[in-house]
Write a protein that holds these residues in place. Sequence first.
Motif, PDB file in Angstrom:
ATOM      1  N   VAL A 129       1.244  -1.295   0.632  1.00 33.90           N
ATOM      2  CA  VAL A 129      -0.105   0.331   0.116  1.00 33.90           C
ATOM      3  C   VAL A 129       0.798   1.189  -0.343  1.00 33.90           C
ATOM      4  O   VAL A 129       0.854   2.093  -0.577  1.00 33.90           O
ATOM      5  N   SER A 130       1.274   1.036   1.201  1.00 31.61           N
ATOM      6  CA  SER A 130       2.325   2.086   0.987  1.00 31.61           C
ATOM      7  C   SER A 130       3.924   2.345   0.762  1.00 31.61           C
ATOM      8  O   SER A 130       4.516   0.994   1.140  1.00 31.61           O
ATOM      9  N   PRO A 131       4.645   3.537   0.490  1.00 34.18           N
ATOM     10  CA  PRO A 131       6.107   2.735   0.111  1.00 34.18           C
ATOM     11  C   PRO A 131       6.922   3.283   0.781  1.00 34.18           C
ATOM     12  O   PRO A 131       8.288   3.147   0.889  1.00 34.18           O
ATOM     13  N   PHE A 132       6.373   3.523   2.721  1.00 33.50           N
ATOM     14  CA  PHE A 132       7.229   2.794   3.536  1.00 33.50           C
ATOM     15  C   PHE A 132       6.707   1.991   3.988  1.00 33.50           C
ATOM     16  O   PHE A 132       7.680   1.684   5.807  1.00 33.50           O
ATOM     17  N   ASN A 133       6.302   1.577   3.588  1.00 33.30           N
ATOM     18  CA  ASN A 133       5.400  -0.359   4.913  1.00 33.30           C
ATOM     19  C   ASN A 133       6.087  -0.970   4.068  1.00 33.30           C
ATOM     20  O   ASN A 133       4.940  -1.366   2.415  1.00 33.30           O
ATOM     21  N   ASP A 134       6.188  -2.051   3.903  1.00 32.87           N
ATOM     22  CA  ASP A 134       6.484  -3.033   3.164  1.00 32.87           C
ATOM     23  C   ASP A 134       5.800  -3.816   3.691  1.00 32.87           C
ATOM     24  O   ASP A 134       4.661  -3.728   4.217  1.00 32.87           O
ATOM     25  N   VAL A 135       5.338  -4.938   2.649  1.00 30.31           N
ATOM     26  CA  VAL A 135       4.735  -6.245   2.765  1.00 30.31           C
ATOM     27  C   VAL A 135       4.043  -7.654   3.252  1.00 30.31           C
ATOM     28  O   VAL A 135       5.387  -8.236   3.540  1.00 30.31           O
ATOM     29  N   ASP A 136       4.168  -6.791   5.676  1.00 31.31           N
ATOM     30  CA  ASP A 136       4.767  -7.501   6.114  1.00 31.31           C
ATOM     31  C   ASP A 136       3.999  -7.299   7.370  1.00 31.31           C
ATOM     32  O   ASP A 136       3.437  -6.120   7.671  1.00 31.31           O
ATOM     33  N   HIS A 138       0.276  -7.681  10.887  1.00 27.74           N
ATOM     34  CA  HIS A 138      -1.268  -8.147  10.093  1.00 27.74           C
ATOM     35  C   HIS A 138      -1.716  -6.660  10.505  1.00 27.74           C
ATOM     36  O   HIS A 138      -1.133  -6.143  11.357  1.00 27.74           O
ATOM     37  N   TYR A 139      -3.401  -7.006   9.842  1.00 32.70           N
ATOM     38  CA  TYR A 139      -4.023  -5.536  10.572  1.00 32.70           C
ATOM     39  C   TYR A 139      -4.511  -5.701  11.708  1.00 32.70           C
ATOM     40  O   TYR A 139      -5.109  -7.250  11.608  1.00 32.70           O
ATOM     41  N   LEU A 140      -4.971  -5.432  12.345  1.00 36.71           N
ATOM     42  CA  LEU A 140      -6.761  -5.027  13.098  1.00 36.71           C
ATOM     43  C   LEU A 140      -7.241  -4.131  12.573  1.00 36.71           C
ATOM     44  O   LEU A 140      -7.193  -3.013  13.042  1.00 36.71           O
ATOM     45  N   VAL A 141      -8.616  -4.772  12.470  1.00 39.37           N
ATOM     46  CA  VAL A 141     -10.029  -4.398  12.168  1.00 39.37           C
ATOM     47  C   VAL A 141     -10.919  -4.278  12.678  1.00 39.37           C
ATOM     48  O   VAL A 141     -11.247  -5.529  12.495  1.00 39.37           O
ATOM     49  N   ILE A 154      -8.125   0.978  11.687  1.00 37.02           N
ATOM     50  CA  ILE A 154      -6.676   0.157  11.273  1.00 37.02           C
ATOM     51  C   ILE A 154      -5.903   0.402  12.104  1.00 37.02           C
ATOM     52  O   ILE A 154      -5.524   1.602  11.757  1.00 37.02           O
ATOM     53  N   SER A 155      -5.511  -0.757  12.426  1.00 35.39           N
ATOM     54  CA  SER A 155      -4.171  -0.498  12.624  1.00 35.39           C
ATOM     55  C   SER A 155      -3.383  -1.789  12.051  1.00 35.39           C
ATOM     56  O   SER A 155      -3.529  -2.794  11.981  1.00 35.39           O
ATOM     57  N   LEU A 156      -1.603  -1.653  11.395  1.00 36.19           N
ATOM     58  CA  LEU A 156      -0.804  -2.477  10.979  1.00 36.19           C
ATOM     59  C   LEU A 156       0.240  -2.320  12.846  1.00 36.19           C
ATOM     60  O   LEU A 156       0.507  -1.838  12.857  1.00 36.19           O
ATOM     61  N   PRO A 162       2.824  -1.147  16.676  1.00 34.29           N
ATOM     62  CA  PRO A 162       1.830  -0.985  15.650  1.00 34.29           C
ATOM     63  C   PRO A 162       1.906   0.317  14.620  1.00 34.29           C
ATOM     64  O   PRO A 162       2.442   1.974  15.127  1.00 34.29           O
ATOM     65  N   PRO A 163       3.377   0.555  14.145  1.00 38.94           N
ATOM     66  CA  PRO A 163       3.375   1.462  13.065  1.00 38.94           C
ATOM     67  C   PRO A 163       2.939   2.365  11.703  1.00 38.94           C
ATOM     68  O   PRO A 163       2.599   3.804  11.399  1.00 38.94           O
ATOM     69  N   PHE A 164       1.515   1.549  11.831  1.00 39.13           N
ATOM     70  CA  PHE A 164       0.816   2.951  10.588  1.00 39.13           C
ATOM     71  C   PHE A 164      -0.607   2.620  11.336  1.00 39.13           C
ATOM     72  O   PHE A 164      -1.114   1.466  12.235  1.00 39.13           O
ATOM     73  N   VAL A 165      -1.605   3.283  11.880  1.00 34.22           N
ATOM     74  CA  VAL A 165      -2.944   3.787  12.673  1.00 34.22           C
ATOM     75  C   VAL A 165      -4.154   4.078  12.119  1.00 34.22           C
ATOM     76  O   VAL A 165      -3.348   5.473  11.686  1.00 34.22           O
TER      77      VAL A 165
END
Length: 226
Positions: A129-136, A138-141, A154-156, A162-165
């Motif tokens: 999704v983002s150029p600052f996060n690889d495909v690794d 899990h999400y909590l939705v 949603i948080s990664l 969690p690097p992304f919320v």
Amino acid sequence: MHHHFEHRSYSWFVDLDALPRLPAWLRPFARFDARDHLSGTDGDTLRARAEAFLADRGVDLAGGRITALFQPRVLGYVFNPLSLFWCHDERGVLRYVIAEVHNTYGGRHAYLLPPSGDRPAMVSKKFYVSPFNDVDGHYLVHAPQPGERLDIRISLHRSGQPPFVATLSGNRRPAGVKQIVAMQFVAPLAPLMNALGIRVQGILLWLRRVPVVPRPTAQREKVDQL
């Protein structure tokens, strides 16, 4: 490094069996096109695409209701970072939630989730999704079906961090003509502004020297075919 932003916009909460039919002069500001979601063939309906996605995973709603939250096309442009579909069985019981993620490269990927209860659903990340996060990770939705209030979270997560919320919250309003017109002033060209806003935030992160994660080659080839 901590980076935070928020912006004002609006989405439509609709029944896939009764999509809004607007006056002709308003249709350019809200056009619902099945091609903008999930996968399928030209000419099929959004409901047909949702049912095909479920059928591929062994799910049959037996004609149950499907509601959705997303932005339609505005003046021919659409961009939905996240589209949500709440899938009910013939008794009206919520069975599944489809969470479809779109990136700014033209790709999209849908996840099938159980309904959000007191605890959020967990799903492995499978889409760049983002150029600052690889495909690794899990999400909590947390995605309960909207009532009078909308509360999506949603948080990664990776190694407990969690690097992304992201959150989506708001108040439900009737989609009358006056309200639709007012939204064009509150959030003009909403899908375009969303896409531009994400790119601006990306530039700001790049200027702060956040490392860029290259897109996977296989996914790049898939996106280029869309």
